[in-house]
Scaffold this motif. Structure first.
Motif, PDB file in Angstrom:
ATOM      1  N   LEU A   1      13.367  14.771  -3.019  1.00 50.64           N
ATOM      2  CA  LEU A   1      13.133  14.283  -1.664  1.00 50.64           C
ATOM      3  C   LEU A   1      12.710  12.815  -1.680  1.00 50.64           C
ATOM      4  O   LEU A   1      13.204  12.000  -0.888  1.00 50.64           O
ATOM      5  CB  LEU A   1      12.057  15.144  -0.988  1.00 50.64           C
ATOM      6  N   HIS A   2      11.803  12.485  -2.582  1.00 51.05           N
ATOM      7  CA  HIS A   2      11.318  11.101  -2.635  1.00 51.05           C
ATOM      8  C   HIS A   2      12.453  10.136  -2.977  1.00 51.05           C
ATOM      9  O   HIS A   2      12.515   9.024  -2.430  1.00 51.05           O
ATOM     10  CB  HIS A   2      10.198  10.975  -3.666  1.00 51.05           C
TER      11      HIS A   2
ATOM     12  N   TYR B   1       2.551   7.722  -4.595  1.00 47.08           N
ATOM     13  CA  TYR B   1       3.155   6.421  -4.343  1.00 47.08           C
ATOM     14  C   TYR B   1       2.521   5.751  -3.126  1.00 47.08           C
ATOM     15  O   TYR B   1       2.129   6.418  -2.174  1.00 47.08           O
ATOM     16  CB  TYR B   1       4.660   6.569  -4.053  1.00 47.08           C
ATOM     17  N   LYS B   2       2.447   4.433  -3.161  1.00 46.95           N
ATOM     18  CA  LYS B   2       2.083   3.694  -1.964  1.00 46.95           C
ATOM     19  C   LYS B   2       3.271   3.734  -1.007  1.00 46.95           C
ATOM     20  O   LYS B   2       4.424   3.648  -1.448  1.00 46.95           O
ATOM     21  CB  LYS B   2       1.747   2.235  -2.307  1.00 46.95           C
TER      22      LYS B   2
ATOM     23  N   HIS C   1       1.720  10.235   0.840  1.00 51.34           N
ATOM     24  CA  HIS C   1       0.460  10.395   1.559  1.00 51.34           C
ATOM     25  C   HIS C   1      -0.344  11.528   0.927  1.00 51.34           C
ATOM     26  O   HIS C   1       0.190  12.343   0.170  1.00 51.34           O
ATOM     27  CB  HIS C   1       0.684  10.654   3.054  1.00 51.34           C
ATOM     28  N   GLY C   2      -1.630  11.561   1.232  1.00 55.08           N
ATOM     29  CA  GLY C   2      -2.482  12.614   0.690  1.00 55.08           C
ATOM     30  C   GLY C   2      -2.149  13.957   1.312  1.00 55.08           C
ATOM     31  O   GLY C   2      -1.462  14.044   2.330  1.00 55.08           O
ATOM     32  N   HIS C   3      -2.651  15.006   0.662  1.00 56.40           N
ATOM     33  CA  HIS C   3      -2.333  16.349   1.159  1.00 56.40           C
ATOM     34  C   HIS C   3      -3.536  17.273   1.063  1.00 56.40           C
ATOM     35  O   HIS C   3      -4.220  17.337   0.038  1.00 56.40           O
ATOM     36  CB  HIS C   3      -1.171  16.953   0.372  1.00 56.40           C
TER      37      HIS C   3
ATOM     38  N   GLY D   1       5.353   5.266 -12.046  1.00 53.55           N
ATOM     39  CA  GLY D   1       5.940   5.763 -10.807  1.00 53.55           C
ATOM     40  C   GLY D   1       7.227   6.542 -10.985  1.00 53.55           C
ATOM     41  O   GLY D   1       7.620   7.306 -10.102  1.00 53.55           O
ATOM     42  N   HIS D   2       7.894   6.373 -12.122  1.00 54.88           N
ATOM     43  CA  HIS D   2       9.129   7.134 -12.361  1.00 54.88           C
ATOM     44  C   HIS D   2       8.762   8.529 -12.866  1.00 54.88           C
ATOM     45  O   HIS D   2       8.098   8.671 -13.903  1.00 54.88           O
ATOM     46  CB  HIS D   2      10.018   6.428 -13.380  1.00 54.88           C
TER      47      HIS D   2
END
Length: 776
Positions: free
Chosen positions: A55-56, A466-467, A443-445, A27-28
């Motif tokens: 942003l995340h 990411y969840k 989220h999906g895109h 995740g990093h």
């Protein structure tokens, strides 16, 4: 020990839709690079993509609902927030009418699958006519032209740059944007390929832009005179007998009217106003008409100006009369996997114009929305229909609309405001409740809107990296919950709305997308149909091309243009191909795809013809501006798009980009040195910013970027505040508009430039005078 993993997705921070490869360790994020396997971007990436990580990880990003209290912002539960928003909106509408609530949608909305799928039910539940969006500060002009000429506001012609022999860019800078209403990632590589095959890129712009620097030719033009240039180029076509409409000849109306219309707009007359030489104007038209294929493309500079609608209309007419409409290498139409233009033709929802007028200024609606230039008036002017409550989604109108200080004043006096946004910015600070959605990587895109603008048909889905964090909400969940709470309480309507709510909740954005892909032109063949039924469907398609059945089949797997059985698209198939799927180059589709009566193109809509009188007056105007008077234009930087990107240190670091470009001759006349702070003013106010002297700008033109101005108090943008700049829209006049549409004319407004004067003990700074004693 776990090894770093790779996550493929589409960058959704601008219109380019670049494929990216994110390397991460549990995740990093370790690196973000271009994806060479993406069929559209082929490995191209711009600096903005790193902002996805910023942003995340941004500590300023909001994640949970906030309520404004006398003590400050307070976190509240989603249930309380959603109930409070719905209750406040309903109560205000019950007391003052549905139109007492207004809504503004920012342009990141179209980059969000969930928002695109759930906004229409929300707008229906809201039931207000006071709708506004970034459309009217961006692309309304080309959409109106598409509606009037092709019968569908979504049928916007796209330059087929990958097959063209000549491209003209007017008021556009795709080197910075990678295309706008022309999704063309890796624009520089596409231009090199054009030049390698013997083609040419020509740029017409008041500034030597990044695009002009890689072009074969660049011509300076005075801001706001583009329509005059095009009239003279059309004049040349007829004078030189170069009109050639090819296979569309029998589907065109009004060629002779165009010929008569341009008689008085000779290159000699137009040259004086545009600043271009008559011989250059003539040669441009001749070379374009004689090229084996050519595409004429205009964008922001051509759209957001006094004659923005006329300019976009004349570009389309010019492409058509040179035989470059709907032809390979010219301007063509996409066939997206979720065919929104086709669905609009089937449903009859192809656009509207002037079906009603705004309350205060009587501006015409377009697509159900009023021009955002009059948004503040609708809040500040008392009377029936005054906006008393306001909803914003992914927008920052204080910085993006003309006369931003007036917009600010209007927001301050609202009874209630709610913002769906993950930043506390210059606009949302005025909200009473903020509902922050999840971030792009959570989220999906899938790009529903931008796939209508690509230079090549492709389809790609990006799963979430990411969840979502516990107790957070996606955009579609926020809008679905608000829609449920706003629906009528009559038993019949409640039952229908509850069924809709439950269906959306169960399907989610992925489920809705899957259905759309399967039913789209590249989708799965319906297995339940017998061979006889399939043959009957194809027979109806070919035998009755103008029928409603044929139109419905055209957006389905039976489309004659896509041979859907070879693709069998579904969400599952896109997930199995994370790089994306190439659906092929753009294909000719006219006249079948037209939404007009009789499948014909009217070259001379009455609405546009009436405005020629105003253009004629502009041609005859002979006033000479004062030495301190400049025509204002904007500019785009490759590291910026929307104002919230200024909260990424990697995107704003380095030299100051919020500067005013002016020509050395103008600087000398006014006694301005490079780096001096100058005052730029109009009737509505003034701003102060550094001068950047350069020969890359046309004399008597001033260039200032948009999206800055982060010095306002009450925001939570720690990086942006350190690189505040000034908002050019604090001086753009909201009454300077395209008279046809009411769209703000950001480009071409006259401004006055002066140096900062120090007189005795008074220093002029912005719009304040700070007194200081001689003793200090």
């Amino acid at each position: 020990m776990p090894q770093p993993q790779k996550h493929l997705r589409t960058c959704n921070l601008c219109e380019a839709m670049c494929g990216i490869e994110i390397t991460h360790d549990q995740g990093h994020i370790l690196a973000i690079k271009g994806d060479p396997g993406d069929p559209l971007s082929k490995g191209h990436i711009c600096p903005k993509a790193v902002a996805l990580q910023d942003l995340h990880e941004d500590p300023d990003r909001l994640k949970y609902p906030l309520l404004k209290t006398p003590e400050g912002w307070e976190q509240i539960s989603w249930e309380n927030a959603l109930n409070e928003v719905a209750s406040r909106l309903r109560n205000i509408q019950a007391k003052h009418g549905n139109n007492a609530v207004g809504i503004y949608l920012g342009n990141p909305t179209i980059h969000n699958l969930g928002s695109m799928l759930t906004l229409m039910p929300f707008l229906s539940a809201l039931g207000t006519s006071n709708r506004f969006s970034a459309t009217s500060v961006d692309q309304l002009a080309p959409m109106l032209v598409a509606m009037k000429m092709f019968g569908n506001q979504l049928m916007i012609p796209i330059p087929d740059i990958d097959r063209t022999d000549m491209m003209i860019c007017l008021g556009a800078n795709p080197m910075a944007s990678n295309g706008s209403l022309m999704t063309a990632p890796g624009f520089k590589n596409r231009v090199k390929a054009l030049q390698d095959r013997g083609g040419k890129l020509i740029v017409i712009d008041p500034r030597l832009t990044e695009t002009a620097k890689i072009a074969d030719e660049h011509h300076f033009i005075r801001p706001g005179t583009d329509a005059l240039l095009l009239m003279a180029m059309l004049h040349t076509l007829f004078r030189q007998d170069l009109v050639d409409t090819g296979r569309l000849t029998n589907h065109l109306q009004g060629i002779n009217i165009v010929k008569n219309m341009v008689v008085g707009f000779t290159p000699q007359k137009v040259a004086r106003i545009t600043g271009m030489k008559a011989k250059d104007i003539r040669q441009l038209a001749i070379n374009f008409a004689k090229a084996p294929s050519a595409c004429f493309y205009g964008r922001m500079g051509a759209s957001t100006q006094e004659f923005g609608t006329l300019t976009n209309w004349l570009i389309t007419v010019f492409n058509t009369l040179t035989g470059n409409l709907d032809e390979p290498g010219g301007v063509m139409f996409t066939r997206p996997a979720v065919d929104l233009p086709g669905l609009a033709n089937v449903s009859g929802n192809t656009g509207s114009f002037n079906s009603r007028k705004s309350r205060v200024r009587k501006y015409p609606e377009f697509g159900g929305e009023f021009p955002a230039s009059t948004l503040a008036d609708e809040m500040l002017t008392p009377g029936k229909g005054q906006i008393r409550a306001f909803v914003t989604s992914a927008g920052n109108p204080v910085l993006s609309l003309p006369n931003g200080r007036k917009v600010e004043k209007a927001l301050q006096q609202l009874d209630f405001m709610v913002s769906v946004d993950f930043y506390l910015n210059e606009t949302t600070r005025h909200a009473h409740i903020i509902l922050p959605p999840t971030g792009p990587l959570e989220h999906g895109h899938y790009d529903l809107a931008l796939n209508m603008m690509t230079v090549r048909n492709t389809a790609k889905y990006s799963s979430a990296l990411y969840k979502p964090m516990p107790d957070t909400r996606h955009d579609w969940q926020i809008f679905n919950e608000l829609t449920r709470r706003l629906q009528s309480h009559s038993p019949l309507k409640w039952a229908a709305s509850e069924a809709q709510y439950l269906a959306i909740k169960k399907l989610g954005d992925e489920g809705m997308l899957d259905l759309a892909l399967k039913a789209g032109p590249y989708g799965r063949q319906p297995e339940a149909l017998s061979d006889m039924q399939k043959r009957m469907a194809r027979f109806m398609y070919k035998r009755f091309p103008a029928s409603g059945i044929s139109a419905l089949l055209d957006v389905s797997p039976y489309s004659r243009h896509t041979r859907g059985e070879q693709h069998n698209l579904s969400l599952k198939k896109l997930k199995q191909n994370p790089h994306g799927i190439d659906l092929g180059p753009l294909q000719p589709c006219l006249p079948e795809r037209l939404g007009t009566q009789g499948k014909s193109i009217n070259l001379v809509p009455k609405l546009f013809m009436k405005d020629i009188v105003r253009l004629q007056k502009r041609l005859e105007r002979k006033t000479k501006p004062a030495p301190d008077s400049f025509a204002l234009i904007g500019r785009r930087d490759v590291r910026s798009n929307n104002s919230w990107m200024h909260n990424s240190e990697r995107l704003v670091k380095g030299k100051n980009r919020c500067t005013a470009l002016l020509h050395p001759d103008d600087a000398k006349k006014l006694g301005i040195n490079n780096g001096d702070n100058i005052i730029v003013s109009t009737r509505i106010g003034e701003i102060e910013l550094p001068a950047q002297i350069t020969e890359e700008i046309m004399p008597s033109v001033l260039c200032v970027p948009h999206g800055w101005g982060h010095q306002r108090t009450g925001t939570q943008l720690s990086v942006a505040e350190k690189h505040a700049g000034v908002s050019v829209n604090d001086i753009t006049d909201d009454y300077s508009i395209d008279a046809l549409t009411g769209v703000a004319a950001f480009n071409g407004q006259q401004v006055t430039v002066s140096t900062i004067k120090i007189e005795k003990n008074v220093v002029r700074l912005n719009d304040k005078r700070l007194a200081s004693s001689s003793a200090s």
